[in-house]
Motif scaffolding. Sequence first.
Motif: not given
Length: 186
Positions: A10-21, A64-72, A127-129
């Motif tokens: 929860p509340n940890t920013p996540v870096f994503f890479t999403v690719c087309l097929a 992206l950062r997600f809410p603590e009650d819904d980090p999915n 992990g950190d700012e």
Amino acid sequence: MSAYIRPCTPNTPVFFTVCLAERGSTLLIDALDVLRAAVAHVKSYRPFDILAFVVLPDHLHAVLRFPEDDPNYSQRWGSIKAQFSRDVRRAGLVPPWPVADAEAQRGLFRKGEAGLWQKRFREHHCGDEAEVEAQVRYCWADPVKHGLVQRATDWEASSIHREVRLGRVQPDWSAAFLNGNLGEAA
């Protein structure tokens, strides 16, 4: 087949890479408004904060950062990919389902797989700012790295424009960043 369990911190920013097929496709830029609408739609019922977002022709990066009650975040990406896939087909931007893919029309594919996206995405929990800032800079600099533009602010499909408008980033950010003066760039 091994089962990969994604961490939900929860509340940890996540870096994503999403690719087309189909690597080399230009669909994400060609259908940028459709992608923006899909992200906004999912964000309306499963909120999240966009710290950085950049769309390239065949892949995208986001912090992206997600809410603590819904980090999915897996469900969110699945919903975004599925919404985009449906909408680009409806808009005629990709061919309709072939008759042979009738099972896909009946929903036997998992959400978002409609042949447009890679099945998985990459994620990295910051992990950190300092790491968050590094990933944000990576997002903004990626169009320059790929040779699509000379300055990050020249790329339309980037959240850097929001930051420039809000005065949090200088318009010449990419010059400072690419010259190694990271303190001036942030």
